[in-house]
Structures are given as structure tokens and as C-alpha cells.
Design a protein around this motif. Structure first.
Motif, PDB file in Angstrom:
ATOM      1  N   GLN A   5       0.627  -1.160   0.030  1.00 30.54           N
ATOM      2  CA  GLN A   5      -0.001  -0.018   0.045  1.00 30.54           C
ATOM      3  C   GLN A   5       0.895   1.072   0.002  1.00 30.54           C
ATOM      4  O   GLN A   5       0.660   2.174  -0.903  1.00 30.54           O
ATOM      5  N   LYS A   6       1.909   1.196   0.831  1.00 26.23           N
ATOM      6  CA  LYS A   6       2.946   2.328   0.835  1.00 26.23           C
ATOM      7  C   LYS A   6       4.413   1.916   0.845  1.00 26.23           C
ATOM      8  O   LYS A   6       4.563   0.709   1.171  1.00 26.23           O
ATOM      9  N   ASN A  21       1.571   9.315   3.550  1.00 32.35           N
ATOM     10  CA  ASN A  21       1.524   8.703   2.488  1.00 32.35           C
ATOM     11  C   ASN A  21       2.918   8.443   1.843  1.00 32.35           C
ATOM     12  O   ASN A  21       3.275   7.583   0.777  1.00 32.35           O
ATOM     13  N   ASP A  77      -3.824   2.310   8.814  1.00 30.43           N
ATOM     14  CA  ASP A  77      -3.829   1.357   7.659  1.00 30.43           C
ATOM     15  C   ASP A  77      -4.254  -0.139   7.888  1.00 30.43           C
ATOM     16  O   ASP A  77      -4.980  -0.533   7.024  1.00 30.43           O
TER      17      ASP A  77
END
Length: 437
Positions: free
Chosen positions: A216-217, A301, A324
Motif C-alpha cells: 500500500q505504501k 503517504n 492502515d
């Protein structure tokens, strides 16, 4: 109290003019026993404008790299150790090399502010940094940081050792310009040089995270903390292990300068004034009342915020990971209302110690440094290797992450580009002893 995730407190060897000659052979011996080497650099400038055309991007990056300087680089060696289980066990040694460009160079105020906020001691850098002249220079027999890098390449080639980077294009360009030769005129020639410089290949953990594991990151601290959190859940009480691998940091090398975190003892505490106590209580109350809703969006982010440590929102990676992963904090952790008199003296001091700007000494903790980033890169790679397995891992070697592009920079031979003459001259000096056997 909300616990904050920080970068790992790992032992490392600081290499400077004070111990360079002593450690030179030991460093090479350590590298020769390694299966992988992770590297990271700290520098005085980066390219603020990123274009999609790669030739134009390379040209813009080269302008910055040629006019700025490396101030330190980190290296973590990983050696596979015998294991009686199915777990892969790696022994790690961490190094930070202080370097000092002897030519005139430019600095980006934003970069310097970031480095200073995170503990880089510029006095120590200029006083004890290993001197070097960037660009193309005649190869000599002198033992210096350039000769060390030449010997590193010889050892890497002889022992078939891949290197590991995280979003490493700029790191590779700075290393090339600083310790080997003037950057080539085109990207294709630079790639041809990299193919020869690192014949066992390059792994980029950011590319693996983005394009292979679909994280995701993918900024380094986030990946490290995510995988470290997984390790704590899987193997509570272990040192540095997760899933099917373990990383064990070795004892410092004899003759090295090692930095370890300093903790102020009760006897060394400085009495607080009433005004300081009130300010600490206010900070404590604000900290206890923070919730994931005030997490800094940019830091969450991208791992970066232009306000840095002055940002009023939270950069706490534990809070970011909780959000998250859908983990809700207990009410007393996120919405506690504490009366001023209920905040104890010990808690006030703890907050003060976390928030105050440290006076930098050789053996004090730094929140961001080349050796920490090299170690985290190595740790992240070990996790990724255990997730992917050897076949999938090998399929993604020599693919360097490119910001804002989904395709990587492929470090492969080309029939259309030959290595540069400057690198070829250095190469012939490096590899002559083994007669290409």
C-alpha cells in the motif's frame, strides 16, 4: 501511553579519518564473506522537478549530482549463517562512512535542514570526513575512499555479491560521480557502466514493494516498521526476526568508532523550571489527545513532509500503521482527558527528552542516518526475499524504481550502448589482478 515507532537502535561502525587505515582490510574481509550488501547515501541536494522522459530526467539528475556532494554513506553486509531450522539467518554488520568533498559544491537548504534536524553533525563531518575529489581522476595506489570503492567492486565481482538499494537511482549516481568518474553523458551509457560495475546485480526494495508485492505504501521507514511489527506479533521477545528469516547484528569491529543511544540517568537530570513544567504538561496533554484523524497526510503517504519536525500533525508510524491496518486505539489511549496535576514529573521528563533537540555527540542516537537506512533496506530485503522465494526474487533483479513511473529502469546489457571510456579506464585497473577468470 501511545508508543511511538522509531528507527532501529542497531550497533554500527563509524568510519572516518581517525580509523580508516585500521579498518580498511577488515571492511573488505567482512564484505568478502557477505551474500548481499545494502547501501544508502546522504547528500546535499536532490532534483526537485521530476519529468517522465527518462533521458531528460537523467540529465536533470546529473546536473544536481555533479554540483552537490555526498556527506556520508551507509553499508550493511548480510552473511547467511548456518541454521538448524527452515529459517534463513543473516549476520549483519553496519557501517557509516563520513565523507568530505574537497571541491567546491552546492547545498540545498532544505536538504541541510533535514540532515541537521535528524542529527548529522556537520562539525564532525568536516573535521573527520574521509576526503575525496569527485569526477574523473587518474587511478593511483593511494589508500583512500576511492580506492576502497574500487576494492569493494573487485570483491563484489569476485564473490558474486548483489547489492541492495531503496529507490536507489540517485544513490547510484552519487556513488558513481563521487568515487569513480564523471557521470556519462547519457542514461544508456550510465546503465552500461552499472552492468559492469555490479555484475551480480542490483535489487531495489522500493520496486519490489511497489510492483511485485503491491504494498500500500513503500517508503523505507513504513516498510521497516510494518515488517518489524509483524515480527513482534509472530515472534514476541525475539531480537530482529520475522516470518522465515532472522537478522542478527554482529559485534562492532575492532578499531571502529561505535555510536549507541545515550539515556540520561536520574542523577544527570536537569531540574525543570515551573514554566518548563507547564510547557511539558501541555505537550503531554496534546500528545495523549492525538488521534489518527490528525495524522499528517503527506508523511503518512510518502514518508516526507515539508514542515519536517515542525509539523503540527502526527508523523507517528504506529498511528499510521494502526489506521492502515484498521486497528482502533483504546479510548484511554486516544481520548484521555488528563488533569494537569495528574501528569507526573517522570512523564514530563520523558516528553522533554523526546522533544528537545539533542546536542550531537559521536555516540548519540540519530533519528535518520545512512547506516540506519542501509540496515532498514537490508531488513526489508530479507523480508521480501522470504515472501517471494529465490525464483521470483531473481526474476526482479536489476530493476530500479523510477519515481512516478510504473516501469523500472532495467540495468541490462544493450547492443546499442558501450561503457564509457572513463569507467573503462577505472575498470581495467580494478579487474586486472584476476585476469577475468
Amino acid at each position: 501511553m501511545i508508543q511511538k515507532t522509531v528507527v532501529p537502535h542497531v550497533a554500527y561502525n563509524e568510519v572516518s579519518i581517525k580509523n580508516f587505515d585500521t579498518l580498511y582490510s577488515t571492511i573488505l574481509e567482512n564484505v568478502s564473506k557477505s551474500n548481499y550488501i545494502a547501501v544508502d547515501t546522504e547528500f546535499t541536494g536532490h532534483c526537485k522537478r521530476i519529468v517522465k522522459n527518462m533521458e531528460q530526467r537523467y540529465d536533470a539528475l546529473a546536473v544536481v549530482v555533479k554540483s552537490h556532494a555526498i556527506v556520508s554513506f551507509g553499508m550493511t553486509t548480510l552473511q547467511e549463517l548456518p541454521s538448524e531450522s527452515n529459517m534463513a539467518v543473516y549476520g549483519a554488520q553496519n557501517f557509516e562512512f563520513l565523507t568530505s568533498n574537497q571541491d567546491t559544491f552546492q547545498v540545498d537548504p532544505g536538504n541541510l535542514k533535514f540532515l541537521a534536524e535528524n542529527g548529522l553533525d556537520f562539525n564532525r563531518h568536516f573535521q573527520f570526513g574521509l576526503p575525496y575529489h569527485a569526477g574523473t581522476h587518474a587511478v593511483t595506489s593511494q589508500r583512500d575512499i576511492r580506492s576502497l570503492w574500487r576494492d569493494l567492486l573487485f570483491t563484489i565481482r569476485k564473490n558474486n555479491i548483489p547489492i541492495i538499494v531503496h529507490n536507489g537511482l540517485l544513490d547510484l549516481m552519487y556513488i558513481y560521480q563521487s568515487f569513480f568518474a564523471e557521470l556519462p553523458a547519457s542514461l544508456s551509457i550510465f546503465v552500461a557502466d552499472l552492468v559492469e560495475m555490479f555484475p551480480s546485480g542490483i535489487y531495489d526494495t522500493k520496486y519490489l514493494a511497489n510492483q511485485v508485492l503491491s504494498e500500500q505504501k513503500s517508503y523505507l521507514a513504513y516498510l521497516y516498521c510494518k515488517y518489524d511489527r509483524s515480527r513482534q506479533q509472530l515472534t514476541p521477545g525475539s531480537s530482529v526476526a520475522t516470518g522465515n528469516f532472522a537478522v542478527r547484528v554482529g559485534d562492532p569491529l575492532v578499531g571502529s568508532t561505535v555510536t549507541t543511544p545515550l539515556k540520561r540517568t536520574a542523577d544527570e537530570s536537569v531540574p525543570l523550571s515551573q514554566g518548563s513544567k507547564r510547557r511539558m504538561r501541555a505537550k503531554k496533554l496534546n500528545g495523549l489527545n492525538k488521534t489518527p484523524s490528525i495524522i499528517c497526510h503527506n508523511y503518512s503517504n510518502y514518508g516526507w513532509c515539508k514542515s519536517g519536525k515542525e509539523c503540527l500533525s502526527s508523523h507517528d508510524l504506529d498511528l499510521i500503521l494502526d489506521k492502515d491496518q484498521g486497528i482502533k486505539r483504546e479510548k484511554e489511549q486516544t481520548e484521555v482527558e488528563v488533569k494537569e496535576e495528574e501528569v507526573g514529573e517522570e512523564e514530563i521528563r520523558e516528553t522533554e527528552e523526546q522533544d528537545k533537540a539533542p546536542s550531537i555527540e559521536p555516540n548519540q542516537r540519530r533519528d535518520h542516518a545512512a547506516h540506519y537506512d542501509a540496515f532498514m533496506t537490508a531488513f526489508v530485503f530479507c523480508h521480501q526475499a522470504s515472501e517471494l522465494g529465490p525464483v521470483a526474487l531473481k526474476e526482479n533483479i536489476n530493476k530500479i524504481n523510477l519515481m512516478r513511473l510504473r516501469i523500472p529502469l532495467r540495468v541490462v546489457k544493450s547492443h546499442y550502448s558501450k561503457p564509457s571510456s572513463a569507467w573503462s579506464s577505472v575498470r581495467d585497473k580494478i579487474w586486472k589482478p584476476d585476469n577475468d577468470d
